[in-house]
Design a protein around this motif. Structure first.
Motif, PDB file in Angstrom:
ATOM      1  N   GLN A 291     -11.296   0.304  17.994  1.00  0.00           N
ATOM      2  CA  GLN A 291     -11.151   1.585  17.558  1.00  0.00           C
ATOM      3  C   GLN A 291     -12.160   2.153  16.730  1.00  0.00           C
ATOM      4  O   GLN A 291     -12.760   1.415  16.219  1.00  0.00           O
ATOM      5  N   VAL A 292     -12.311   3.402  16.799  1.00  0.00           N
ATOM      6  CA  VAL A 292     -13.523   4.266  16.062  1.00  0.00           C
ATOM      7  C   VAL A 292     -12.811   5.010  15.073  1.00  0.00           C
ATOM      8  O   VAL A 292     -11.949   5.842  15.242  1.00  0.00           O
ATOM      9  N   GLN A 293     -13.267   4.884  13.776  1.00  0.00           N
ATOM     10  CA  GLN A 293     -12.772   5.616  12.654  1.00  0.00           C
ATOM     11  C   GLN A 293     -13.838   6.565  12.294  1.00  0.00           C
ATOM     12  O   GLN A 293     -14.945   6.541  12.281  1.00  0.00           O
ATOM     13  N   LEU A 294     -13.451   7.758  11.870  1.00  0.00           N
ATOM     14  CA  LEU A 294     -14.137   8.886  11.305  1.00  0.00           C
ATOM     15  C   LEU A 294     -13.781   9.189   9.800  1.00  0.00           C
ATOM     16  O   LEU A 294     -12.533   9.531   9.846  1.00  0.00           O
ATOM     17  N   VAL A 295     -14.589   9.114   8.883  1.00  0.00           N
ATOM     18  CA  VAL A 295     -13.955   9.531   7.425  1.00  0.00           C
ATOM     19  C   VAL A 295     -15.341  10.642   7.011  1.00  0.00           C
ATOM     20  O   VAL A 295     -16.486  10.443   6.978  1.00  0.00           O
ATOM     21  N   GLU A 296     -14.316  11.858   6.700  1.00  0.00           N
ATOM     22  CA  GLU A 296     -15.187  12.914   6.240  1.00  0.00           C
ATOM     23  C   GLU A 296     -15.214  12.881   4.646  1.00  0.00           C
ATOM     24  O   GLU A 296     -14.440  12.224   3.843  1.00  0.00           O
ATOM     25  N   SER A 297     -16.236  13.716   4.102  1.00  0.00           N
ATOM     26  CA  SER A 297     -16.408  13.803   2.525  1.00  0.00           C
ATOM     27  C   SER A 297     -17.173  14.957   2.364  1.00  0.00           C
ATOM     28  O   SER A 297     -17.757  15.265   3.366  1.00  0.00           O
ATOM     29  N   GLY A 298     -17.175  15.439   1.163  1.00  0.00           N
ATOM     30  CA  GLY A 298     -17.980  16.608   0.681  1.00  0.00           C
ATOM     31  C   GLY A 298     -17.164  18.134   0.458  1.00  0.00           C
ATOM     32  O   GLY A 298     -17.734  18.862   0.010  1.00  0.00           O
ATOM     33  N   GLY A 299     -15.873  17.824   0.846  1.00  0.00           N
ATOM     34  CA  GLY A 299     -15.314  18.996   0.712  1.00  0.00           C
ATOM     35  C   GLY A 299     -14.910  19.571  -1.051  1.00  0.00           C
ATOM     36  O   GLY A 299     -15.114  18.466  -1.743  1.00  0.00           O
ATOM     37  N   GLY A 300     -14.220  20.578  -1.019  1.00  0.00           N
ATOM     38  CA  GLY A 300     -13.932  20.951  -2.425  1.00  0.00           C
ATOM     39  C   GLY A 300     -14.019  22.217  -2.756  1.00  0.00           C
ATOM     40  O   GLY A 300     -13.695  23.101  -1.757  1.00  0.00           O
ATOM     41  N   LEU A 301     -14.049  22.878  -3.934  1.00  0.00           N
ATOM     42  CA  LEU A 301     -13.602  24.089  -4.459  1.00  0.00           C
ATOM     43  C   LEU A 301     -15.058  24.635  -4.812  1.00  0.00           C
ATOM     44  O   LEU A 301     -15.688  24.123  -5.381  1.00  0.00           O
ATOM     45  N   VAL A 302     -15.435  25.957  -4.073  1.00  0.00           N
ATOM     46  CA  VAL A 302     -16.641  26.424  -4.331  1.00  0.00           C
ATOM     47  C   VAL A 302     -16.593  28.107  -4.413  1.00  0.00           C
ATOM     48  O   VAL A 302     -15.314  28.610  -4.170  1.00  0.00           O
ATOM     49  N   GLN A 303     -17.176  28.552  -5.165  1.00  0.00           N
ATOM     50  CA  GLN A 303     -17.327  30.160  -5.445  1.00  0.00           C
ATOM     51  C   GLN A 303     -17.883  30.976  -4.160  1.00  0.00           C
ATOM     52  O   GLN A 303     -18.590  30.347  -3.465  1.00  0.00           O
ATOM     53  N   PRO A 304     -17.424  32.267  -3.917  1.00  0.00           N
ATOM     54  CA  PRO A 304     -18.018  32.992  -3.028  1.00  0.00           C
ATOM     55  C   PRO A 304     -19.499  32.981  -2.983  1.00  0.00           C
ATOM     56  O   PRO A 304     -20.157  33.128  -4.265  1.00  0.00           O
ATOM     57  N   GLY A 305     -20.169  32.606  -2.084  1.00  0.00           N
ATOM     58  CA  GLY A 305     -21.629  32.598  -2.163  1.00  0.00           C
ATOM     59  C   GLY A 305     -22.251  31.159  -2.290  1.00  0.00           C
ATOM     60  O   GLY A 305     -23.504  31.184  -2.134  1.00  0.00           O
TER      61      GLY A 305
END
Length: 120
Positions: free
Chosen positions: A1-15
């Motif tokens: 099996q191959v697993q993918l793990v994402e990171s780096g999302g969050g809350l950011v202001q426009p621009g």
């Protein structure tokens, strides 16, 4: 099996900017195409950007000039640099990859998703 793990999302202001990462691990012989998709509430999942093993890219029209996809083949990792973010970029972002788990077997895997919220 191959697993993918994402990171780096969050809350950011426009621009503002965010950088997403997605690392593939597990039984990997070779990772071919890697891509980012997103899904906003009430909408279908859509392709944001895709990159081949050799570095060829394509983007959704809505993100051209603002987002950049890249990858590190040695680390089996794909990145999405997102600049000039707008509220309409708010969505869950999913990583996707395909390739070979052995010389003779292919795989296609999805990550669990990371939330990106653009709001003031």
């Amino acid at each position: 099996q191959v697993q993918l793990v994402e990171s780096g999302g969050g809350l950011v202001q426009p621009g503002g900017s965010l950088r997403l990462s997605c690392a593939a691990s597990g039984s990997i012989f070779r990772v071919d195409a890697m891509a980012w998709h997103r899904q906003a509430p009430g909408n279908e999942r859509e392709l944001v950007a895709r990159i081949t093993r050799s570095g060829g890219t394509n983007y959704a029209d809505s993100v051209k000039g603002r987002f950049t996809i890249s990858r590190d083949n040695a680390k089996n990792t794909v990145y999405l640099q997102m600049n000039s973010l707008a509220p309409e970029d708010t969505a869950v972002y999913y990583c996707n990859a395909d390739g070979r788990s052995t010389r003779y077997a292919s795989f296609a895997s999805w990550g669990q998703g990371t939330q990106v919220t653009v709001s003031s």
